[in-house]
Motif scaffolding. Structure first.
Motif, PDB file in Angstrom:
ATOM      1  N   ILE A  27     -24.700  73.985 -62.585  1.00 11.21           N
ATOM      2  CA  ILE A  27     -25.449  72.758 -62.286  1.00 11.21           C
ATOM      3  C   ILE A  27     -26.618  73.138 -61.385  1.00 11.21           C
ATOM      4  CG2 ILE A  27     -25.409  70.486 -61.183  1.00 11.21           C
ATOM      5  CD1 ILE A  27     -22.395  70.369 -61.722  1.00 11.21           C
ATOM      6  N   ALA A  28     -27.787  72.603 -61.707  1.00 10.66           N
ATOM      7  CA  ALA A  28     -28.970  72.797 -60.877  1.00 10.66           C
ATOM      8  C   ALA A  28     -29.521  71.440 -60.476  1.00 10.66           C
ATOM      9  CB  ALA A  28     -30.032  73.593 -61.635  1.00 10.66           C
ATOM     10  N   VAL A  29     -29.908  71.312 -59.209  1.00  7.92           N
ATOM     11  CA  VAL A  29     -30.411  70.034 -58.691  1.00  7.92           C
ATOM     12  C   VAL A  29     -31.702  70.279 -57.927  1.00  7.92           C
ATOM     13  CG1 VAL A  29     -29.917  68.006 -57.280  1.00  7.92           C
ATOM     14  CG2 VAL A  29     -28.032  69.208 -58.424  1.00  7.92           C
ATOM     15  N   ALA A  30     -32.707  69.450 -58.195  1.00 13.86           N
ATOM     16  CA  ALA A  30     -33.958  69.502 -57.433  1.00 13.86           C
ATOM     17  C   ALA A  30     -34.276  68.125 -56.895  1.00 13.86           C
ATOM     18  CB  ALA A  30     -35.105  69.988 -58.312  1.00 13.86           C
ATOM     19  N   ILE A  31     -34.824  68.082 -55.683  1.00 13.94           N
ATOM     20  CA  ILE A  31     -35.335  66.866 -55.064  1.00 13.94           C
ATOM     21  C   ILE A  31     -36.792  67.111 -54.713  1.00 13.94           C
ATOM     22  CG2 ILE A  31     -35.162  65.306 -53.080  1.00 13.94           C
ATOM     23  CD1 ILE A  31     -32.184  65.979 -52.924  1.00 13.94           C
ATOM     24  N   ILE A  32     -37.657  66.161 -55.084  1.00 12.43           N
ATOM     25  CA  ILE A  32     -39.061  66.291 -54.723  1.00 12.43           C
ATOM     26  C   ILE A  32     -39.512  65.059 -53.962  1.00 12.43           C
ATOM     27  CG2 ILE A  32     -39.490  67.639 -56.827  1.00 12.43           C
ATOM     28  CD1 ILE A  32     -41.290  65.139 -57.662  1.00 12.43           C
ATOM     29  N   ASP A  33     -40.627  65.219 -53.231  1.00 10.86           N
ATOM     30  CA  ASP A  33     -41.291  64.072 -52.636  1.00 10.86           C
ATOM     31  C   ASP A  33     -42.767  64.135 -53.008  1.00 10.86           C
ATOM     32  OD1 ASP A  33     -42.446  65.982 -50.986  1.00 10.86           O
ATOM     33  OD2 ASP A  33     -41.188  65.484 -49.254  1.00 10.86           O
ATOM     34  N   GLN A  34     -43.575  63.341 -52.365  1.00 10.90           N
ATOM     35  CA  GLN A  34     -44.998  63.283 -52.717  1.00 10.90           C
ATOM     36  C   GLN A  34     -45.708  64.610 -52.493  1.00 10.90           C
ATOM     37  OE1 GLN A  34     -46.326  60.806 -54.212  1.00 10.90           O
ATOM     38  NE2 GLN A  34     -45.298  58.903 -53.655  1.00 10.90           N
ATOM     39  N   ASN A  35     -45.153  65.464 -51.670  1.00 10.51           N
ATOM     40  CA  ASN A  35     -45.782  66.753 -51.367  1.00 10.51           C
ATOM     41  C   ASN A  35     -45.278  67.893 -52.235  1.00 10.51           C
ATOM     42  OD1 ASN A  35     -47.325  65.673 -49.157  1.00 10.51           O
ATOM     43  ND2 ASN A  35     -45.434  65.659 -47.946  1.00 10.51           N
ATOM     44  N   GLY A  36     -44.283  67.611 -53.080  1.00 14.49           N
ATOM     45  CA  GLY A  36     -43.747  68.673 -53.932  1.00 14.49           C
ATOM     46  C   GLY A  36     -42.261  68.879 -53.711  1.00 14.49           C
ATOM     47  N   PRO A  37     -41.747  70.085 -53.979  1.00 13.10           N
ATOM     48  CA  PRO A  37     -40.314  70.356 -53.842  1.00 13.10           C
ATOM     49  C   PRO A  37     -39.825  70.117 -52.417  1.00 13.10           C
ATOM     50  CG  PRO A  37     -41.400  72.106 -55.075  1.00 13.10           C
ATOM     51  CD  PRO A  37     -42.485  71.244 -54.521  1.00 13.10           C
ATOM     52  N   ALA A  38     -38.697  69.394 -52.304  1.00 16.23           N
ATOM     53  CA  ALA A  38     -38.100  69.136 -50.992  1.00 16.23           C
ATOM     54  C   ALA A  38     -36.778  69.869 -50.822  1.00 16.23           C
ATOM     55  CB  ALA A  38     -37.891  67.635 -50.800  1.00 16.23           C
ATOM     56  N   ALA A  39     -36.040  70.045 -51.923  1.00 16.12           N
ATOM     57  CA  ALA A  39     -34.748  70.749 -51.847  1.00 16.12           C
ATOM     58  C   ALA A  39     -34.342  71.181 -53.244  1.00 16.12           C
ATOM     59  CB  ALA A  39     -33.677  69.847 -51.243  1.00 16.12           C
ATOM     60  N   GLU A  40     -33.639  72.303 -53.308  1.00 12.46           N
ATOM     61  CA  GLU A  40     -33.070  72.793 -54.560  1.00 12.46           C
ATOM     62  C   GLU A  40     -31.671  73.320 -54.276  1.00 12.46           C
ATOM     63  OE1 GLU A  40     -37.094  74.441 -56.837  1.00 12.46           O
ATOM     64  OE2 GLU A  40     -35.744  75.846 -55.830  1.00 12.46           O
ATOM     65  N   SER A  41     -30.764  73.071 -55.217  1.00 12.31           N
ATOM     66  CA  SER A  41     -29.396  73.581 -55.081  1.00 12.31           C
ATOM     67  C   SER A  41     -28.936  74.102 -56.433  1.00 12.31           C
ATOM     68  CB  SER A  41     -28.445  72.468 -54.621  1.00 12.31           C
ATOM     69  OG  SER A  41     -28.829  71.942 -53.364  1.00 12.31           O
ATOM     70  N   PHE A  42     -28.238  75.228 -56.404  1.00 13.76           N
ATOM     71  CA  PHE A  42     -27.728  75.843 -57.627  1.00 13.76           C
ATOM     72  C   PHE A  42     -26.229  76.088 -57.480  1.00 13.76           C
ATOM     73  CE2 PHE A  42     -32.117  77.211 -56.937  1.00 13.76           C
ATOM     74  CZ  PHE A  42     -32.718  76.730 -58.101  1.00 13.76           C
ATOM     75  N   PHE A  43     -25.480  75.658 -58.493  1.00  5.54           N
ATOM     76  CA  PHE A  43     -24.026  75.765 -58.467  1.00  5.54           C
ATOM     77  C   PHE A  43     -23.570  76.477 -59.742  1.00  5.54           C
ATOM     78  CE2 PHE A  43     -25.514  71.983 -56.369  1.00  5.54           C
ATOM     79  CZ  PHE A  43     -24.779  71.886 -55.187  1.00  5.54           C
ATOM     80  N   GLY A  44     -22.666  77.438 -59.610  1.00  2.00           N
ATOM     81  CA  GLY A  44     -22.123  78.092 -60.782  1.00  2.00           C
ATOM     82  C   GLY A  44     -23.107  79.060 -61.417  1.00  2.00           C
ATOM     83  N   PHE A  45     -23.023  79.173 -62.762  1.00  2.00           N
ATOM     84  CA  PHE A  45     -23.732  80.231 -63.470  1.00  2.00           C
ATOM     85  C   PHE A  45     -24.431  79.713 -64.720  1.00  2.00           C
ATOM     86  CE2 PHE A  45     -19.884  81.909 -61.489  1.00  2.00           C
ATOM     87  CZ  PHE A  45     -20.421  82.877 -60.647  1.00  2.00           C
ATOM     88  N   ARG A  46     -25.497  80.406 -65.111  1.00  2.00           N
ATOM     89  CA  ARG A  46     -26.094  80.150 -66.421  1.00  2.00           C
ATOM     90  C   ARG A  46     -25.328  80.881 -67.510  1.00  2.00           C
ATOM     91  NH1 ARG A  46     -30.038  84.307 -64.789  1.00  2.00           N
ATOM     92  NH2 ARG A  46     -30.288  85.844 -66.475  1.00  2.00           N
ATOM     93  N   ASP A  47     -24.583  81.926 -67.107  1.00  2.00           N
ATOM     94  CA  ASP A  47     -23.759  82.714 -68.027  1.00  2.00           C
ATOM     95  C   ASP A  47     -22.488  83.087 -67.264  1.00  2.00           C
ATOM     96  OD1 ASP A  47     -22.508  84.793 -69.474  1.00  2.00           O
ATOM     97  OD2 ASP A  47     -24.416  85.479 -70.311  1.00  2.00           O
ATOM     98  N   ARG A  48     -21.400  82.354 -67.561  1.00  2.00           N
ATOM     99  CA  ARG A  48     -20.152  82.547 -66.813  1.00  2.00           C
ATOM    100  C   ARG A  48     -19.557  83.923 -67.064  1.00  2.00           C
ATOM    101  NH1 ARG A  48     -16.314  77.938 -68.054  1.00  2.00           N
ATOM    102  NH2 ARG A  48     -17.178  76.908 -66.206  1.00  2.00           N
ATOM    103  N   GLU A  49     -19.614  84.372 -68.312  1.00  2.00           N
ATOM    104  CA  GLU A  49     -18.976  85.639 -68.662  1.00  2.00           C
ATOM    105  C   GLU A  49     -19.622  86.815 -67.934  1.00  2.00           C
ATOM    106  OE1 GLU A  49     -17.622  82.615 -70.841  1.00  2.00           O
ATOM    107  OE2 GLU A  49     -19.753  83.178 -70.914  1.00  2.00           O
ATOM    108  N   ARG A  50     -20.935  86.774 -67.799  1.00  2.00           N
ATOM    109  CA  ARG A  50     -21.640  87.863 -67.105  1.00  2.00           C
ATOM    110  C   ARG A  50     -21.986  87.499 -65.666  1.00  2.00           C
ATOM    111  NH1 ARG A  50     -26.578  90.076 -70.347  1.00  2.00           N
ATOM    112  NH2 ARG A  50     -26.999  87.862 -70.807  1.00  2.00           N
ATOM    113  N   ARG A  51     -21.565  86.295 -65.251  1.00  2.00           N
ATOM    114  CA  ARG A  51     -21.771  85.812 -63.892  1.00  2.00           C
ATOM    115  C   ARG A  51     -23.249  85.899 -63.484  1.00  2.00           C
ATOM    116  NH1 ARG A  51     -17.050  84.645 -61.722  1.00  2.00           N
ATOM    117  NH2 ARG A  51     -17.862  84.452 -59.603  1.00  2.00           N
TER     118      ARG A  51
END
Length: 458
Positions: A27-51
């Motif tokens: 899972i990937a999450v981004a929060i932005i405001d009027q000035n651009g990126p405010a926060a980003e969070s990354f959970f888990g993997f794009r490829d679980r088998e190769r981590r």
């Protein structure tokens, strides 16, 4: 935007619980405001088998979040005088004959899922491409003119075959991938490009510098930073990079793939009232409710709109094989959020809502319906029956000595009573609304669940 540290920790804990409860790979999450990126969070993997980890440039499917792109394109063409939102669809799509309807389906009805169509079995790319003899030939179907032309004929014929409409156009909201998909062909024929995908690249993605986004099926599957797609199916986990799986034949319903970085560019568009792609008046029309979608939630053009903690919010979710996605925006807070996952069934819209609560300084907990008194006994009895959709879902309502029972696809669901005629069904960490619809005699002829109208079986 300065986010409260304690609330941010609570939000991350909530997402971690979802990751576990839904066996989500990433899972990937981004929060932005009027000035651009405010926060980003990354959970888990794009490829679980190769981590392999997720980053800002990992490609995910957007599924039905694509519908907001489609409505942006239609509004662009409307501003240029090339499309009239109040015109009959058949003006632009001769293959659609408006059969069995006393009144014409208009372009704006497609944009708001109010075209009076019952849900139908999804028309997907592989069967059509096989019939055309182009499956597995290295053709990217998103950019194939012959495929686009055949797709609109097939979808139009399927919609025209519905002998008993769901009321008159504009009367009821019922989420309809096929009818919404017809907008793809209006964009293709009126936008001056070979395909919907070509128009989107030229008029929306490139102007927003969304360089790793597009409708194609083959590039994201071959990209080394493309997410592996995961889905539980028949008790086993499907692991694939086949973005064709369950994809609509018409690209405007759910074909866009994108990244967290690119989607932050897209969210900024909405915080600027559509600039530079559409005028503010078009933006306001896009985000203004045209029809009731869920209790206290309306639907505009490719976006749902409602209230959260006293503030207007709008957004959209999406789901396909290995795809769960959502965007959410709160103009009052000047905040936008995007949630991307490579696992089917992850409640991305609930995560987006929690992220907006975080932006508003509220505890980012999941929403729960209040516990209200049971419906009157006569209403419970009227609701008894089986309700089905050709798209594949069914709901059965029963009554007995122990009270009312609700089964979804044969599985009993926990529920809470809402206002008379409204139920909330529990599924793991989320609640889904169910609404009854009476006919002119007061008998229940359909219910809406998951945004779709399900007809009561005789």
């Amino acid at each position: 935007m300065l986010l409260d540290a304690c609330l941010s920790a609570s939000f991350e804990s909530y997402v971690e619980k979802i990751l576990d409860a839904y066996s989500a790979c990433g899972i990937a999450v981004a929060i932005i405001d009027q000035n651009g990126p405010a926060a980003e969070s990354f959970f888990g993997f794009r490829d679980r088998e190769r981590r392999l980890p997720i980053d800002r440039d990992t490609i995910f499917g957007l599924a039905s979040v694509t519908k907001s792109f489609t409505c942006l394109a239609i509004l662009q063409l409307a501003e240029q005088g090339k499309v009239d939102l109040d015109a009959p669809v058949c003006r632009y799509i001769p293959a659609f004959q408006n059969t069995h309807r006393a009144k014409p389906v208009l372009v704006r009805h497609l944009m708001s899922h109010t075209g009076s169509f019952w849900p139908v079995k999804r028309k997907t790319v592989e069967p059509l491409a096989r019939r055309m003899g182009i499956w597995g030939k290295g053709v990217d179907l998103a950019y194939s003119v012959p495929f686009s032309e055949e797709a609109v004929r097939e979808v139009s014929a399927g919609l025209d075959a519905q002998e008993i409409p769901l009321g008159n156009p504009g009367e009821y909201f019922s989420y309809s991938n096929d009818s919404f998909g017809l907008l793809s062909d209006i964009i293709r024929t009126q936008g001056g490009e070979d395909t919907y995908a070509d128009y989107l690249n030229k008029e929306i993605l490139l102007p927003l510098n969304m360089t790793r986004s597009g409708c194609g099926f083959l590039p994201p599957a071959a990209d080394p930073n493309g997410a592996i797609l995961y889905e539980e199916r028949d008790g086993r986990q499907l692991v694939t990079r086949d973005y064709h799986d369950d994809a609509f034949v018409m690209m405007g319903g759910g074909a866009v793939k994108s990244t967290l970085r690119d989607m932050q560019q897209y969210l900024s568009l909405f915080l600027q009232e559509g600039a530079p792609l559409i005028r503010p008046d078009s933006f306001r029309r896009m985000t203004r409710s045209c029809a009731s979608y869920r209790p206290a939630v309306g639907y505009g053009f490719g976006l749902a709109t409602g209230r959260l903690a006293g503030h207007t919010v709008f957004g959209h979710g999406g789901s396909l094989t290995g795809v769960s996605s959502a965007i959410g925006l709160c103009p009052d807070a000047g905040a936008g959020v995007c949630v991307l996952s490579n696992t089917t069934g992850v409640p991305a819209s609930s995560i987006a809502e929690a992220a907006l609560r975080l932006c508003l300084g509220e505890e980012p907990h999941p929403w729960e319906p209040p516990c209200l008194e049971p419906w009157p006994a006569d209403l419970q009895q009227k609701a008894v029956g089986r309700y089905v959709s050709l798209e594949g879902s069914d709901i059965e309502i029963q009554t007995g000595e122990t009270g009312m029972r609700v089964l979804s696809s044969g599985q009993e669901k926990a529920y809470r009573f809402g206002a008379p005629g409204i139920l909330y069904l529990k599924s793991k960490m989320t609640w889904s609304d169910l609404t009854l619809f009476p006919d002119g005699k007061g008998d229940i002829f359909a219910l809406r669940y998951g945004g779709r109208m399900l007809a009561r079986q005789k």
